[in-house]
Enzyme design. Structure first.
Site, PDB file in Angstrom:
ATOM      1  N   SER A   1       0.843  -1.188   0.000  1.00 51.81           N
ATOM      2  CA  SER A   1       0.000   0.000   0.000  1.00 51.81           C
ATOM      3  C   SER A   1       0.879   1.239   0.000  1.00 51.81           C
ATOM      4  O   SER A   1       2.041   1.198   0.424  1.00 51.81           O
ATOM      5  CB  SER A   1      -0.886   0.012   1.257  1.00 51.81           C
ATOM      6  OG  SER A   1      -1.455   1.289   1.475  1.00 51.81           O
TER       7      SER A   1
ATOM      8  N   TYR B   1      -2.191  -0.461  10.181  1.00 49.21           N
ATOM      9  CA  TYR B   1      -2.271  -0.839   8.770  1.00 49.21           C
ATOM     10  C   TYR B   1      -0.963  -0.529   8.048  1.00 49.21           C
ATOM     11  O   TYR B   1      -0.431  -1.369   7.309  1.00 49.21           O
ATOM     12  CB  TYR B   1      -3.433  -0.097   8.105  1.00 49.21           C
ATOM     13  CG  TYR B   1      -3.596  -0.409   6.646  1.00 49.21           C
ATOM     14  CD1 TYR B   1      -4.128  -1.625   6.228  1.00 49.21           C
ATOM     15  CD2 TYR B   1      -3.218   0.508   5.669  1.00 49.21           C
ATOM     16  CE1 TYR B   1      -4.281  -1.912   4.875  1.00 49.21           C
ATOM     17  CE2 TYR B   1      -3.367   0.239   4.328  1.00 49.21           C
ATOM     18  CZ  TYR B   1      -3.895  -0.981   3.932  1.00 49.21           C
ATOM     19  OH  TYR B   1      -4.036  -1.272   2.590  1.00 49.21           O
TER      20      TYR B   1
END
Length: 254
Positions: A138, A151
């Site tokens: 990501s 995350y």
């Protein structure tokens, strides 16, 4: 180009979103898509869509955070040419307000889940003379994003694992890359916004969309196309790389 005829592809989290788009595209290009997902109904729907279009697909109900489950499923598949580590969860929170329980959950699925699949699949790839691993990282692994502590931690770990696997197995004819998407419009995103920003869904969706300089979120098909390229023979000279597919988020957000 991008012919995957005769290949066996394993896609974790293949029942929805990016995983679904990748499973469908792989099958369209001739691969047998093995869909690993905890949601049997969604996985079956994707497999049926693939079969209706003349492709080949199988589903496996599997929790990637459970090492024993993963080993049973991967070994039952046998020959694996492509592994796409896509399954993952998100979390909103900073370091001081992320609970240990939430931190452990994100780590267990996003990091240990990738490890579990690598640990099971790499020996099969080695025995088969090679293969390709594609990990979903990501932009959160590359730039600071507010309220995404756990995350971002998990996706940074995915990038590090990608480099290690690429280095360690380069002489086994195994390539390993990762991609770093910015925000992609998926059912997961809609559910995430509804859960964390109730009553503000429209405003938050617009804000997240416009955080990409291109002015919108990516589509699952756009992400799947890059995954297909990196898993195809046309990308045979590419390993140990992370590809930003982000609508200009990293380089153009000044």
């Amino acid at each position: 180009m991008f012919d995957l005829s005769g290949r066996t592809a394993v896609i974790t989290g293949g029942g929805s979103g990016i995983g679904r788009a990748a499973a469908i595209l792989f099958a369209k290009q001739g691969a047998t898509s093995h869909i690993l997902d905890m949601n049997e109904i969604q996985a079956n729907a994707v497999a049926e869509e693939i079969k209706q279009a003349g492709g080949s697909a199988q589903i496996h109900v599997c929790d990637v955070s459970d090492k024993a489950q993963v080993e049973v499923v991967i070994n039952s598949i046998g020959t694996i040419n492509i592994l796409v580590n896509n399954a993952g969860v998100a979390h909103v929170g900073k370091a001081d307000n992320t609970s240990e329980e939430d931190f452990d959950r994100v780590f267990r699925i996003n990091v240990k889940g990738v490890y579990n699949c690598l640990h099971a699949a790499l020996p099969l790839m080695k025995a088969n003379g090679g293969g390709v691993v594609l990990n979903l990282s990501s932009i959160g692994a590359v730039v600071g994003i507010s309220d995404r502590f756990a995350y971002s931690m998990s996706k940074g770990a995915v990038q590090a694992m990608t480099l290690s696997v690429a280095r360690d197995y380069i002489h086994d004819n195994i390539r390993c890359n990762c991609i770093c998407p910015a925000r992609v419009h998926t059912p997961f995103v809609d559910g995430f916004i509804a859960k964390n920003y109730p009553g503000q869904e429209k405003e938050v969706f617009e804000k997240l969309s416009k955080s990409q300089p291109i002015g919108r979120m990516g589509t699952t098909d756009e992400i799947a196309t890059l995954i297909l390229y990196l898993c195809s023979d046309e990308a045979s000279f590419i390993t140990g790389c992370d590809y930003h597919i982000d609508g200009g988020f990293i380089k153009l957000n000044n």
